[in-house]
Design an enzyme around this catalytic site. Structure first.
Site, short mmCIF file in Angstrom:
data_model
loop_
_atom_site.label_atom_id
_atom_site.label_comp_id
_atom_site.label_asym_id
_atom_site.label_seq_id
_atom_site.Cartn_x
_atom_site.Cartn_y
_atom_site.Cartn_z
CG ASP A 38 46.64 34.34 34.46
OD1 ASP A 38 46.42 34.29 35.68
OD2 ASP A 38 45.91 33.80 33.61
CG ASP B 41 49.56 37.27 42.02
OD1 ASP B 41 48.41 37.07 42.47
OD2 ASP B 41 50.03 36.65 41.06
CG HIS C 226 47.07 37.68 39.00
ND1 HIS C 226 48.06 36.72 39.12
CD2 HIS C 226 46.34 37.33 37.91
CE1 HIS C 226 47.92 35.82 38.14
NE2 HIS C 226 46.89 36.18 37.40
#
Length: 302
Positions: A123, A249, A278
């Site tokens: 991320d 994801d 995710h």
């Protein structure tokens, strides 16, 4: 810049979290001092495995990975980005920019003088971590990217637009709920509470709020040119560069393709697909630790 600091008692008794805090003070360009927290576990004479989290989590995301790696004899360093975890939290949403985050973590990296680093980033840990690799390539020995990217003015999607709209408009940002929604398994009440711990109330969440709006997915976004410059460095990075995206994801699915096409370090290394959502660290921590353990074992001794 007004700065908030989460009280220490918010971090007492968290599930599976017994790591001692370490702090580094960095100075913003406007002169404001900011305290950045990190975990530093395992033998200090070993090459550091740097674990970088994203939105809206903190180093707690890596608690099981840390424990697995330390048990295997590794040194593990896991910072909290400014605005998250035990790190300081500027009080205004406009205090946060992509470039400020890069500058803060660059100062943190230099002050801690980490070298021979093996990076795992997910991320925003990738959006910032890969900028660190581009700024200090000599400090990194290997990189693993998971559910992340380095956008250069493209990448808008229906799924991301929905997340952006939710994050900017919901009256309360339910951090533990968001983490639970981004994992394939159900988090326990204690785990969700640990993700909520850094934020006593909504005033502490301005960094978490603004992050989705800072992702440079249009040409008009700030940091597009800076990310293009970072890609130019990554296109010369020939040390091991592993993709380990997850299989469930929807936000980053297929994101490994650009790395495989452009980073020479992706050649002649084994890539993998991890099981999970995710926040794959919650779904496949043992597999992540094994991947990193094997990667380190294959590197030449410093």
């Amino acid at each position: 810049m007004d700065v908030l600091r989460t009280p220490d008692e918010r971090f007492e008794g968290l599930a599976d979290w017994s790591f001692a805090p370490h702090y580094t003070e960095v100075t913003d360009a406007d002169g404001t001092a900011l305290r950045i927290h990190h975990v530093d576990e395992g033998p200090k004479d070993q090459r550091p495995i740097l674990l970088m989290h994203g939105e809206p989590s903190w180093a707690y995301l890596y608690r099981k990975v840390i424990a697995e790696l330390v048990a295997k004899g590794h040194r593990v360093v896991a910072p909290d980005l400014v605005g998250f975890g035990r790190s300081d939290k500027p009080a205004k949403r406009t205090d946060y920019t992509y470039e400020r985050h890069v500058a803060w973590m660059s100062a943190w990296l230099e002050q801690n003088d980490l070298k021979d680093i093996v990076l795992f980033c997910q991320d925003w840990g990738g959006l910032i971590g890969l900028r660190l690799v581009a700024a200090f390539p000599e400090r990194f020995s290997a990189v693993v990217v998971s559910n992340t990217g380095l956008p250069i003015g493209v990448g808008k999607s229906e799924g991301f637009e929905a997340w952006l709209n939710f994050s900017q408009n919901t009256p309360e940002l339910p951090v533990g709920f968001i983490l639970n929604g981004g994992t394939a398994r159900d988090l326990s009440d204690a785990e969700r509470s640990a993700y909520d711990a850094p934020f006593p109330d909504e005033s502490y969440k301005e960094g978490a709020r603004i992050f989705p709006a800072l992702v440079p997915i249009t040409p008009e976004h700030a940091s597009v040119e800076e990310n293009k410059a970072a890609w130019a460095v990554l296109e010369t990075f020939d040390k091991p560069f592993v993709t380990a995206f997850s299989d469930a994801d929807p936000i980053t699915r297929g994101g490994e393709a650009m790395f495989l096409a452009r980073v020479p370090g992706t050649k002649n290394v084994a890539h993998t697909t991890l099981k999970g959502g995710h926040f794959v660290q919650e779904d496949s921590p043992v597999e992540i630790a094994a991947l990193l353990d094997g990667l380190v074992a294959g590197l030449p001794q410093a």
